[in-house]
Design a protein around this motif. Structure first.
Motif, mmCIF file in Angstrom:
data_model
loop_
_atom_site.group_PDB
_atom_site.id
_atom_site.type_symbol
_atom_site.label_atom_id
_atom_site.label_comp_id
_atom_site.label_asym_id
_atom_site.label_seq_id
_atom_site.Cartn_x
_atom_site.Cartn_y
_atom_site.Cartn_z
ATOM 1 N N ARG A 119 -22.502 34.040 -43.241
ATOM 2 C CA ARG A 119 -22.382 32.719 -42.622
ATOM 3 C C ARG A 119 -20.908 32.394 -42.384
ATOM 4 N N THR A 120 -20.655 31.584 -41.405
ATOM 5 C CA THR A 120 -19.306 31.131 -41.085
ATOM 6 C C THR A 120 -18.634 30.556 -42.325
ATOM 7 N N THR A 167 -22.845 40.591 -38.581
ATOM 8 C CA THR A 167 -23.219 39.411 -37.802
ATOM 9 C C THR A 167 -22.810 38.181 -38.595
ATOM 10 N N VAL A 168 -22.037 37.313 -37.974
ATOM 11 C CA VAL A 168 -21.615 36.065 -38.608
ATOM 12 C C VAL A 168 -22.333 34.909 -37.908
ATOM 13 N N LEU A 169 -23.130 34.195 -38.676
ATOM 14 C CA LEU A 169 -23.936 33.107 -38.102
ATOM 15 C C LEU A 169 -23.255 31.755 -38.260
ATOM 16 N N THR A 197 -18.139 38.727 -35.351
ATOM 17 C CA THR A 197 -19.364 39.511 -35.215
ATOM 18 C C THR A 197 -19.043 40.752 -34.397
ATOM 19 N N SER A 220 -15.724 34.164 -39.163
ATOM 20 C CA SER A 220 -16.019 33.314 -38.012
ATOM 21 C C SER A 220 -16.943 34.065 -37.058
ATOM 22 N N THR A 221 -17.611 33.341 -36.181
ATOM 23 C CA THR A 221 -18.597 33.969 -35.286
ATOM 24 C C THR A 221 -17.947 35.004 -34.378
ATOM 25 N N ASN A 222 -16.678 34.827 -34.031
ATOM 26 C CA ASN A 222 -16.028 35.806 -33.159
ATOM 27 C C ASN A 222 -15.656 37.096 -33.890
#
Lengths: 115, 113
Positions: free
Chosen positions: B14-15, B111-113, B86, B82-84
């Motif tokens: 997770r973020t 994968t970062v959600l 991923t 962070s999501t970027n």
């Protein structure tokens, strides 16, 4: 700084045919290495072939050979008698000779061998 | 045969979480590398290490740190995911000068959600 350019995002060829993947590079180094790496689907990246820039003779590994044109800064990979197992992403890469073993990769060519 | 292993093939975080990716090689290689692989961008170097406790920034070190306490192990740390971030993360190792073949691990798809 080094840059590596692969202008063919995707290619496909019939089994048993010959295919050539293109790569151009730019470097300020006087001595350097060039590589082709292969990444099969869901499998680890492995070295296909390497070329020392000071050698004029083109490297060959079984069905894989390169056409190294130093003045044109071109380093293409030829796959002869292509096989289904050649289906993979192919990355061209360059590395300086001394003091810096960092690889600079191109964006890759996805090659599909059609049965 | 050279073997490079990575701690996870798939990871979902997770973020804001702190993420550790670990890489181990069994061939006594001096050099170890962390790359991220994104479609259309190829492989980009994050950090590399040429000796224990030595590290150098690659092309895209922002948001990452590394640790090499033992020769065979090289860890990539995302301090606050962070999501970027991923991406597919690849570890590699090689002998020292002159530039030698890099041996790659199987990759970790994060994968970062």
């Amino acid at each position: 700084a080094q840059t590596v350019t692969q202008s063919q995002p995707e290619m496909s060829v019939q089994e048993a045919e010959t295919v050539t993947l293109s790569c151009t590079y730019d470097t300020s180094e006087s001595n350097y290495y060039l590589f082709w790496y292969k990444q099969p689907p869901s499998r680890q990246m492995i070295l296909v072939i390497r070329q020392e820039a000071y050698k004029q003779q083109n490297a060959t590994e079984n069905r894989f050979s390169v056409n190294f044109q130093k003045a044109a800064k071109s380093f293409s990979l030829k796959i002869s008698d292509s096989q289904l197992g050649d289906t993979a992403m192919y990355f061209c890469a360059s590395s300086a000779w001394f003091g810096n073993e960092k690889l600079t990769f191109g964006t890759g060519t996805r090659l599909t061998i059609i049965p | 045969d050279v073997k490079v292993t990575q701690s996870s093939r798939y990871l979902v975080k997770r973020t804001g979480e702190k993420v550790f990716l670990e890489c181990v090689q069994d061939m006594d290689h001096e050099n170890m590398f962390w790359y991220r692989q994104d479609p259309g961008l190829g492989l980009r170097l994050i950090y590399f290490s040429y000796d224990v406790k030595m590290k150098e920034k690659g092309d895209i070190p922002e948001g990452y740190s590394v640790s090499r306490e033992k020769k065979e192990r090289f860890s990539l740390i995302l301090e606050s995911a962070s999501t970027n971030q991923t991406s597919m993360y690849l570890c590699a190792s090689s002998l020292a000068d002159p530039p030698d073949t890099q041996y790659f691990g199987p990759g970790t798809r994060l994968t970062v959600l």
